[in-house]
Design an enzyme around this catalytic site. Structure first.
Site, short mmCIF file in Angstrom:
data_model
loop_
_atom_site.label_atom_id
_atom_site.label_comp_id
_atom_site.label_asym_id
_atom_site.label_seq_id
_atom_site.Cartn_x
_atom_site.Cartn_y
_atom_site.Cartn_z
N HIS A 190 3.07 -2.42 4.09
CA HIS A 190 3.10 -0.99 3.82
C HIS A 190 4.50 -0.60 3.33
O HIS A 190 5.50 -0.95 3.95
CB HIS A 190 2.70 -0.20 5.06
CG HIS A 190 1.24 -0.26 5.34
ND1 HIS A 190 0.67 -1.29 6.07
CD2 HIS A 190 0.21 0.54 4.97
CE1 HIS A 190 -0.64 -1.10 6.15
NE2 HIS A 190 -0.95 0.00 5.48
N ASP A 194 0.84 -1.19 0.00
CA ASP A 194 0.00 0.00 0.00
C ASP A 194 0.88 1.25 0.00
O ASP A 194 1.82 1.36 0.80
CB ASP A 194 -0.92 0.00 1.22
CG ASP A 194 -2.10 -0.95 1.05
OD1 ASP A 194 -2.14 -1.67 0.04
OD2 ASP A 194 -2.97 -0.97 1.95
#
Length: 524
Positions: free
Chosen positions: A497, A347
């Site tokens: 992430h 992400d």
């Protein structure tokens, strides 16, 4: 019979003739449409059972190893597209079907040769990623790789594509194919081309990531009636032309193609396989989802996606399995198939200096991942986004504003704008069609899933995540790596992430551990 009656009779006859003619035209149109539909649904092709035992296909790895005769010339034939990836289409004629027909015909022709071992990336309507195709050729030590496609756009004729720094053997293979096809009868010889349509210094994925001489053959334009007519009439001639070109190259250069190109791990970025190829690469993919009616009437209750600790006997989270069963009908994915493959996803809400390291590791290890980007991220980091695309990764949509309260907190119109505005920006600035969406904060509703489906997107969740996103409180490297390994399971979708220094540091070791455990990597 008086004149008035004769006139009325002639008029009735004329009406009857016109009516019958119209009916005939309608019937002919229906037959033509049905023919196109059958071409789409039931592609004609060679019955490969006739040469059973002579051809190795990607779908049965152990059986393939038993069949493979490495003393022969190993030719890998790749039918482009397949399964969910239709490729180009023209009036319900799908490229994937034409690709399979010609590939089957070439396979049947070569399999009859004493000194040839044919291997095929697919023998039916199956989707394979570009990584799976090239890995199959490399793992089976193929001597040549030929990827068969149809073209689309302005123009007509046949062309071949090779990598920008192709050696003499690769150039000879492509030229021999072009010469033979020209002699067999094509509308135009468009020649041998290097690099990609966008850049002579870039390379299509399969040309770059195969360890043997490789080329892509574009067998005419699907939107050219002349090219389609020639393709349909000359399948066998084209198959022989391609097969004989491989044999001619073999006669000139011999079997060993190991020195044909440098290791794929030492070469620069790639572009997608062809200008019309979908999946990973420079153009993305356009889904054609079945529309869901009355979206506004569906349940708008917001759900926070998260995983409990309970797993099945394969270590798969039960929550992910149950969610897949419940919401899969909305084209949502919480966990992949029950195969020993995993999906790496990152992400990208903002850049914190770790993405370059992550991309370097993925390139070094030869792994394709999915990067979910917001519109502000793409605007602020165009070079990184371009690199993601050029190096064969999938670009996913992570909304425009990343609403902290989740997508269901917005009206349906605003939810749609979060998707379509980011999509339009990426399309306009990078020429890429995104087709995967990740919900900000993981909050979703049944209504929002249906909306995303109607935007022709697939919603991607995860079956592994951990607290890695706080840049001021990064988790320990060793314990994080161990956690990632302990949660390994078939079809795992890892959410990582990209702002995490820990993820960047342990990614290479994690990839090595996944492969050591007998798993591979896939992309959506």
């Amino acid at each position: 019979m008086n004149a008035e009656k004769r006139r009325k009779k002639r008029l009735r006859n004329l009406v009857c003739i016109v009516y019958c003619s119209l009916q005939l035209l309608i019937v002919l149109a229906l037959f033509q449409g049905m023919g196109s539909l059958l071409h789409k649904l039931v592609p004609a092709g060679i019955d490969l059972s006739q040469i059973e035992g002579k051809i190795v296909v990607v779908d049965d790895e152990q059986e393939n190893k038993d069949k493979l005769d490495e003393n022969k010339l190993i030719v890998c034939l790749d039918a482009g597209h397949g399964g969910k990836d239709n490729g180009s289409d023209y009036r319900l004629r799908y490229e994937k079907n034409d690709n399979l027909k010609i590939t089957q015909a070439v396979a049947a022709y070569l399999a009859d040769k004493e000194n040839i071992q044919v291997i095929m990336t697919r023998s039916d309507d199956t989707f394979l990623s570009l990584e799976e195709r090239t890995s199959f050729a490399n793992q089976n030590n193929a001597d040549y790789f030929v990827s068969l496609h149809r073209n689309t756009g302005e123009g007509n004729g046949v062309e071949t594509w090779i990598r920008s720094d192709a050696d003499d053997k690769t150039q000879a293979l492509a030229k021999n194919i072009m010469d033979n096809l020209d002699a067999a009868g094509i509308s135009r010889n468009r020649g041998v081309k290097k690099g990609t349509q966008k850049s002579e210094s870039k390379d299509y994925y399969v040309n770059l990531h195969t360890n043997m001489p490789a080329c892509i053959v574009e067998l005419g334009f699907m939107n050219s009636p002349t090219d389609n007519q020639l393709f349909d009439a000359n399948i066998d001639s084209y198959a022989k032309a391609i097969g004989d070109a491989v044999l001619k190259t073999y006669e000139s250069y011999g079997k060993d193609g190991a020195d044909a190109k440098e290791s794929v791990e030492d070469v620069p970025g790639t572009e997608e396989q062809t200008s019309t190829e979908t999946g990973t690469g420079t153009t993305g993919q356009v889904l054609q989802n079945t529309p869901i009616e009355n979206v506004s009437s569906l349940d708008a209750t917001s759900h926070d996606w998260g995983l409990g600790s309970h797993t099945d006997d394969e270590n798969r989270p039960l929550d992910a399995i149950n969610a897949q069963e419940t919401y899969g009908k909305y084209n949502a994915c919480f966990i992949g198939d029950d195969t020993k493959d995993i999906y790496l996803t990152f992400d990208e809400g903002y850049e914190y200096g770790q993405t370059e390291s992550i991309l370097n590791t993925l390139k070094e290890k030869g792994v394709s991942a999915t990067f979910f980007v917001t519109e502000p991220y793409a605007k602020e980091n165009p070079d990184l986004v371009r690199r993601m695309i050029d190096e064969g990764h999938v670009l996913g949509n992570h909304s425009v504003t990343h609403p902290s309260a989740g997508m269901p907190s917005l009206s349906l119109d605003k939810q749609e704008n979060e998707v379509t505005e980011n999509h339009a920006y990426i399309k306009e600035n990078f020429g890429y069609d995104m087709y995967l969406f990740r919900y900000p904060t993981g909050r979703f509703s049944e209504q929002s899933l249906a909306l995303l489906n109607n935007c022709n997107y697939k919603s991607i969740f995860w079956s592994f995540a951990y607290l890695d996103y706080d840049v001021n409180n990064q988790p320990d490297h060793a314990s994080s790596l161990q956690k990632m390994k302990d949660k390994l399971h078939p079809g795992a979708i890892y959410l990582l992430h990209a702002e995490s220094e820990t993820n960047a540091a342990v990614l290479g070791d994690f990839i090595d551990a996944v492969r050591a455990a007998g798993y591979g990597f896939k992309n959506f």
